[in-house]
Motif scaffolding. Structure first.
Motif, mmCIF file in Angstrom:
data_model
loop_
_atom_site.group_PDB
_atom_site.id
_atom_site.type_symbol
_atom_site.label_atom_id
_atom_site.label_comp_id
_atom_site.label_asym_id
_atom_site.label_seq_id
_atom_site.Cartn_x
_atom_site.Cartn_y
_atom_site.Cartn_z
ATOM 1 N N SER A 94 39.712 51.308 40.990
ATOM 2 C CA SER A 94 40.517 50.766 42.089
ATOM 3 C C SER A 94 41.739 50.023 41.567
ATOM 4 C CB SER A 94 39.678 49.875 43.009
ATOM 5 O OG SER A 94 39.167 48.804 42.292
ATOM 6 N N HIS A 95 41.698 49.600 40.293
ATOM 7 C CA HIS A 95 42.875 48.989 39.660
ATOM 8 C C HIS A 95 43.035 49.571 38.264
ATOM 9 C CE1 HIS A 95 43.409 46.031 42.790
ATOM 10 N NE2 HIS A 95 42.124 45.756 42.715
ATOM 11 N N ALA A 102 36.887 46.162 33.441
ATOM 12 C CA ALA A 102 36.152 47.043 32.521
ATOM 13 C C ALA A 102 36.600 46.802 31.079
ATOM 14 C CB ALA A 102 36.404 48.498 32.896
ATOM 15 N N SER A 115 31.675 46.218 37.212
ATOM 16 C CA SER A 115 31.357 46.094 38.640
ATOM 17 C C SER A 115 32.054 44.911 39.313
ATOM 18 C CB SER A 115 29.837 45.964 38.841
ATOM 19 O OG SER A 115 29.190 47.060 38.284
HETATM 20 S S1 SF4 Z 1 35.564 46.882 36.368
HETATM 21 FE FE1 SF4 Z 1 34.640 48.583 37.393
HETATM 22 S S2 SF4 Z 1 34.550 47.957 39.547
HETATM 23 FE FE2 SF4 Z 1 36.074 46.666 38.545
HETATM 24 S S3 SF4 Z 1 38.021 47.735 38.948
HETATM 25 FE FE3 SF4 Z 1 37.279 48.290 36.902
HETATM 26 S S4 SF4 Z 1 36.162 50.200 37.234
HETATM 27 FE FE4 SF4 Z 1 36.395 49.216 39.233
#
Ligand code: SF4
Length: 204
Positions: A94-95, A102, A115
């Motif tokens: 989403s970003h 992540a 998450s």
């Molecule tokens: S850490 Fe995971 S849940 Fe958060 S934006 Fe990145 S991919 Fe998406």
């Protein structure tokens, strides 16, 4: 981004998309890809709905047909695989900036989703894949697949990517002798890509 155009199939309803996939699968058996791809584009008004020109829409549908055909040809062998990987494109996060929490591990290479956003597609697919017994990798490009599949000696793989990348992956699967299943992106691009979760669930 292998295609020279951006497509967006997310405007299709779930039922229309299912019919498109099913028809593509049936056409795959006939091998008359280009003739039938044009018919399918016209039938679903794909060029008008997506804003693609006719040639681009036909290319997209030809690739969809080829991927669906490969899925059905490899399905039985894939179902017997016990050690499976799920490869998810990082552009579905989403970003794509620091807001994504992540961690990237270049040794694998894969992002490890932390998450941070409940409704992030990568978060959802990661949870689903793990529940179904898959090792989930969020990869920055198709070229990472070979290392992952070789290192962990997987004997089955599900990949999510645009039709062009999935087609290229078929050669790799042949070389490694691994059965695979492909889920085509419903929206391509360098960010904010999308795929159909229902289609994925049916394949896992
Ligand atoms: S850490 Fe995971 S849940 Fe958060 S934006 Fe990145 S991919 Fe998406």
């Amino acid at each position: 981004m292998p295609y020279g155009f951006i497509y967006d199939l997310t405007k299709f309803s779930q039922s229309a998309f299912n019919i498109l996939l099913q028809t593509a699968c049936e056409i795959g058996v006939t091998k008359l890809f280009s003739i039938n791809a044009k018919r399918l584009v016209k039938f679903f008004n794909l060029d008008q709905l997506t804003g693609l020109n006719l040639a681009e829409a036909v290319t997209l549908v030809e690739d969809l047909i080829e991927v669906q055909n490969a899925n059905s040809l490899q399905r039985k062998r894939f179902e017997k695989a016990e050690n499976r990987a799920l490869l998810v494109p990082h552009c579905a996060r989403s970003h794509m900036d620091r807001q994504c929490m992540a961690d990237f591990n270049p040794e694998i290479p894969s992002y490890n989703c932390n998450s941070c956003q409940e409704d992030c597609l990568v978060n959802k697919v990661g949870k689903l894949g793990k529940e179904k017994g898959y090792d989930v990798y969020v990869i920055p490009g198709g070229s990472c697949a070979e290392k992952i599949l070789r290192d962990k000696k997987y004997n089955g793989v599900v990949g999510i990517a645009c039709g062009h990348e999935l087609k290229m992956a078929l050669d790799l699967l042949k070389k490694l002798d691994i059965p695979g299943q492909g889920v085509i992106l419903t929206r391509n691009g360098c960010a904010n890509t999308n795929f159909n979760m229902e289609s994925l669930k049916r394949l896992l």
